[in-house]
Motif scaffolding. Structure first.
Motif, PDB file in Angstrom:
ATOM      1  N   ALA A 123      56.803  29.795  49.803  1.00 56.32           N
ATOM      2  CA  ALA A 123      56.060  28.690  49.188  1.00 56.32           C
ATOM      3  C   ALA A 123      54.563  28.897  49.366  1.00 56.32           C
ATOM      4  O   ALA A 123      53.766  28.649  48.445  1.00 56.32           O
ATOM      5  N   TRP A 124      54.176  29.351  50.529  1.00 59.87           N
ATOM      6  CA  TRP A 124      52.765  29.600  50.819  1.00 59.87           C
ATOM      7  C   TRP A 124      52.241  30.720  49.921  1.00 59.87           C
ATOM      8  O   TRP A 124      51.137  30.637  49.375  1.00 59.87           O
ATOM      9  N   ARG A 125      53.013  31.767  49.734  1.00 59.63           N
ATOM     10  CA  ARG A 125      52.589  32.892  48.907  1.00 59.63           C
ATOM     11  C   ARG A 125      52.495  32.488  47.437  1.00 59.63           C
ATOM     12  O   ARG A 125      51.564  32.882  46.726  1.00 59.63           O
ATOM     13  N   ARG A 126      53.461  31.693  46.967  1.00 60.38           N
ATOM     14  CA  ARG A 126      53.411  31.231  45.571  1.00 60.38           C
ATOM     15  C   ARG A 126      52.177  30.373  45.314  1.00 60.38           C
ATOM     16  O   ARG A 126      51.501  30.521  44.289  1.00 60.38           O
ATOM     17  N   ALA A 127      51.880  29.510  46.269  1.00 63.38           N
ATOM     18  CA  ALA A 127      50.704  28.644  46.125  1.00 63.38           C
ATOM     19  C   ALA A 127      49.430  29.472  46.061  1.00 63.38           C
ATOM     20  O   ALA A 127      48.504  29.152  45.301  1.00 63.38           O
ATOM     21  N   ARG A 128      49.407  30.559  46.844  1.00 63.32           N
ATOM     22  CA  ARG A 128      48.219  31.428  46.847  1.00 63.32           C
ATOM     23  C   ARG A 128      48.019  32.077  45.482  1.00 63.32           C
ATOM     24  O   ARG A 128      46.895  32.137  44.955  1.00 63.32           O
ATOM     25  N   LEU A 129      49.096  32.559  44.884  1.00 63.44           N
ATOM     26  CA  LEU A 129      48.981  33.195  43.577  1.00 63.44           C
ATOM     27  C   LEU A 129      48.697  32.177  42.478  1.00 63.44           C
ATOM     28  O   LEU A 129      47.996  32.479  41.509  1.00 63.44           O
ATOM     29  N   ASP A 130      49.221  30.970  42.619  1.00 65.26           N
ATOM     30  CA  ASP A 130      48.944  29.919  41.629  1.00 65.26           C
ATOM     31  C   ASP A 130      47.449  29.668  41.525  1.00 65.26           C
ATOM     32  O   ASP A 130      46.916  29.463  40.428  1.00 65.26           O
ATOM     33  N   LYS A 131      46.770  29.691  42.654  1.00 67.37           N
ATOM     34  CA  LYS A 131      45.330  29.431  42.662  1.00 67.37           C
ATOM     35  C   LYS A 131      44.531  30.557  42.014  1.00 67.37           C
ATOM     36  O   LYS A 131      43.390  30.364  41.601  1.00 67.37           O
ATOM     37  N   SER A 132      45.130  31.742  41.935  1.00 70.30           N
ATOM     38  CA  SER A 132      44.416  32.881  41.356  1.00 70.30           C
ATOM     39  C   SER A 132      44.425  32.860  39.838  1.00 70.30           C
ATOM     40  O   SER A 132      43.659  33.583  39.197  1.00 70.30           O
ATOM     41  N   GLU A 133      45.320  32.043  39.262  1.00 73.69           N
ATOM     42  CA  GLU A 133      45.404  31.897  37.812  1.00 73.69           C
ATOM     43  C   GLU A 133      45.530  33.248  37.099  1.00 73.69           C
ATOM     44  O   GLU A 133      44.768  33.582  36.193  1.00 73.69           O
ATOM     45  N   LEU A 134      46.525  34.039  37.521  1.00 77.34           N
ATOM     46  CA  LEU A 134      46.754  35.352  36.933  1.00 77.34           C
ATOM     47  C   LEU A 134      47.567  35.219  35.642  1.00 77.34           C
ATOM     48  O   LEU A 134      48.328  34.269  35.468  1.00 77.34           O
ATOM     49  N   SER A 135      47.403  36.202  34.762  1.00 79.20           N
ATOM     50  CA  SER A 135      48.257  36.241  33.574  1.00 79.20           C
ATOM     51  C   SER A 135      49.688  36.528  34.029  1.00 79.20           C
ATOM     52  O   SER A 135      49.923  37.012  35.135  1.00 79.20           O
ATOM     53  N   VAL A 136      50.639  36.242  33.174  1.00 79.69           N
ATOM     54  CA  VAL A 136      52.053  36.433  33.532  1.00 79.69           C
ATOM     55  C   VAL A 136      52.335  37.887  33.894  1.00 79.69           C
ATOM     56  O   VAL A 136      52.989  38.174  34.913  1.00 79.69           O
ATOM     57  N   ASP A 137      51.831  38.838  33.098  1.00 72.66           N
ATOM     58  CA  ASP A 137      52.089  40.259  33.340  1.00 72.66           C
ATOM     59  C   ASP A 137      51.483  40.727  34.654  1.00 72.66           C
ATOM     60  O   ASP A 137      52.128  41.438  35.436  1.00 72.66           O
ATOM     61  N   ILE A 138      50.243  40.336  34.890  1.00 69.70           N
ATOM     62  CA  ILE A 138      49.576  40.772  36.119  1.00 69.70           C
ATOM     63  C   ILE A 138      50.226  40.125  37.335  1.00 69.70           C
ATOM     64  O   ILE A 138      50.413  40.770  38.375  1.00 69.70           O
ATOM     65  N   ARG A 139      50.602  38.864  37.202  1.00 71.64           N
ATOM     66  CA  ARG A 139      51.259  38.207  38.331  1.00 71.64           C
ATOM     67  C   ARG A 139      52.567  38.912  38.682  1.00 71.64           C
ATOM     68  O   ARG A 139      52.863  39.109  39.866  1.00 71.64           O
ATOM     69  N   GLN A 140      53.332  39.305  37.671  1.00 73.19           N
ATOM     70  CA  GLN A 140      54.590  40.004  37.934  1.00 73.19           C
ATOM     71  C   GLN A 140      54.332  41.329  38.639  1.00 73.19           C
ATOM     72  O   GLN A 140      55.045  41.713  39.572  1.00 73.19           O
ATOM     73  N   GLU A 141      53.276  42.022  38.201  1.00 73.81           N
ATOM     74  CA  GLU A 141      52.937  43.296  38.837  1.00 73.81           C
ATOM     75  C   GLU A 141      52.526  43.074  40.289  1.00 73.81           C
ATOM     76  O   GLU A 141      52.932  43.843  41.178  1.00 73.81           O
ATOM     77  N   VAL A 142      51.759  42.034  40.541  1.00 76.55           N
ATOM     78  CA  VAL A 142      51.346  41.722  41.906  1.00 76.55           C
ATOM     79  C   VAL A 142      52.568  41.397  42.769  1.00 76.55           C
ATOM     80  O   VAL A 142      52.694  41.866  43.909  1.00 76.55           O
ATOM     81  N   GLU A 143      53.488  40.613  42.236  1.00 81.00           N
ATOM     82  CA  GLU A 143      54.693  40.255  42.993  1.00 81.00           C
ATOM     83  C   GLU A 143      55.532  41.495  43.297  1.00 81.00           C
ATOM     84  O   GLU A 143      56.097  41.617  44.389  1.00 81.00           O
ATOM     85  N   ASP A 144      55.610  42.420  42.342  1.00 84.46           N
ATOM     86  CA  ASP A 144      56.382  43.650  42.558  1.00 84.46           C
ATOM     87  C   ASP A 144      55.750  44.523  43.649  1.00 84.46           C
ATOM     88  O   ASP A 144      56.457  45.258  44.352  1.00 84.46           O
ATOM     89  N   GLN A 145      54.420  44.449  43.758  1.00 86.38           N
ATOM     90  CA  GLN A 145      53.719  45.273  44.741  1.00 86.38           C
ATOM     91  C   GLN A 145      53.597  44.598  46.108  1.00 86.38           C
ATOM     92  O   GLN A 145      53.112  45.205  47.062  1.00 86.38           O
TER      93      GLN A 145
END
Length: 264
Positions: free
Chosen positions: A160-182
């Motif tokens: 939950a903490w990690r998701r909230a962190r990425l939500d604040k970054s306002e990444l595009s869907v593709d980039i967010r998926q790449e970040v999550e994979d990495q």
């Protein structure tokens, strides 16, 4: 109780004594079955224990030998083999650390791969927790791995903490998926709350390191505002030593942990 260092130090002489039991060397034995049986006896000679433990140790050694093609078998490198056998006496079956010992023992008897059996790897195995092996395999599955960590703290960041962190970054869907994979697969660990301990220990062993280059998308992951409770994001990677360790001691480095669907 006998000092284990004394036991290991005496194994060279014991191995020489074993020649009375196994008068011909491994390379002089033609038949596959005899080859394995005599190699097992040679390695077991200094470590006589009772009953079921002896049988289990014999199975471990047998497995290590049979993994080496017959034409590549050599007498075991004593400085590597005997300390491993001493440790295997009390290693449980179906334990990932036991498998590391067996693989390293196998390398010590393989003409083509004996150079992989660096004596330092034995010391590394003795210090590893099963979760740290999972950790290392996870790192080996990527060129770099993104780590999320509270600023100035060593705490496991839950999903939950990690998701909230990425939500604040306002990444595009593709980039967010790449970040999550990495991103490191924290929940693959049996005790993810010990992640900071594992990270520090594997760094100390020289198996992982901070990445000198900034992670891809680093600027997009930066926040315009942050407070002390915010998660920082940085990248790490497995070292050359770490990859050599897995090559020597992991049964199949290609099976490096396949990240589960991200919980980020």
């Amino acid at each position: 109780m006998t000092d284990p260092h004394v036991v290991v130090a005496s194994t060279v002489a014991a191995a020489q004594a074993a020649a009375t039991v196994t008068p011909r060397t491994v390379e002089q034995i033609d038949k596959f079955g005899a080859d394995v049986a005599k190699s097992v006896r040679l390695l077991l000679f200094p470590f006589q224990i009772g009953g079921a433990l002896q049988d289990r140790l014999e199975r471990y050694i047998d497995r290590a030998i049979r993994q080496v093609p017959e034409e590549r078998r050599i007498e075991p490198v004593e400085s590597v083999a005997y300390p491993i056998v001493e440790k295997l006496r009390f290693q449980p079956e179906h334990d990932p650390i036991t498998e590391l010992y067996i693989q390293l023992l196998s390398r010590a008897m393989d003409r083509e791969r004996v150079g992989e059996a660096h004596p330092a790897f034995f010391t590394v195995i003795t210090q590893m927790a099963p979760d740290e092996l999972i950790f290392l395999h996870d790192f080996a599955s990527r060129d770099e791995t993104l780590i999320m960590s509270p600023v100035g703290q060593k705490i496991y960041p839950d999903p939950a903490w990690r998701r909230a962190r990425l939500d604040k970054s306002e990444l595009s869907v593709d980039i967010r998926q790449e970040v999550e994979d990495q991103t490191f697969t924290y929940e693959a660990l049996s005790q993810p709350e010990l992640f900071p301990v594992y990270q520090e220990h594997l760094q100390h062993l020289g198996l992982i390191e901070y990445h000198n280059q900034r992670a891809r998308h680093y600027k997009q992951l930066d926040l315009k505002t942050r407070d002390d409770s915010e998660l920082s994001i940085f990248s790490m990677r497995i070292t050359h030593l770490g990859r050599l360790f897995l090559k020597a001691c992991a049964k199949d480095i290609s099976r490096a942990v396949t990240p589960a669907p991200s919980a980020v």
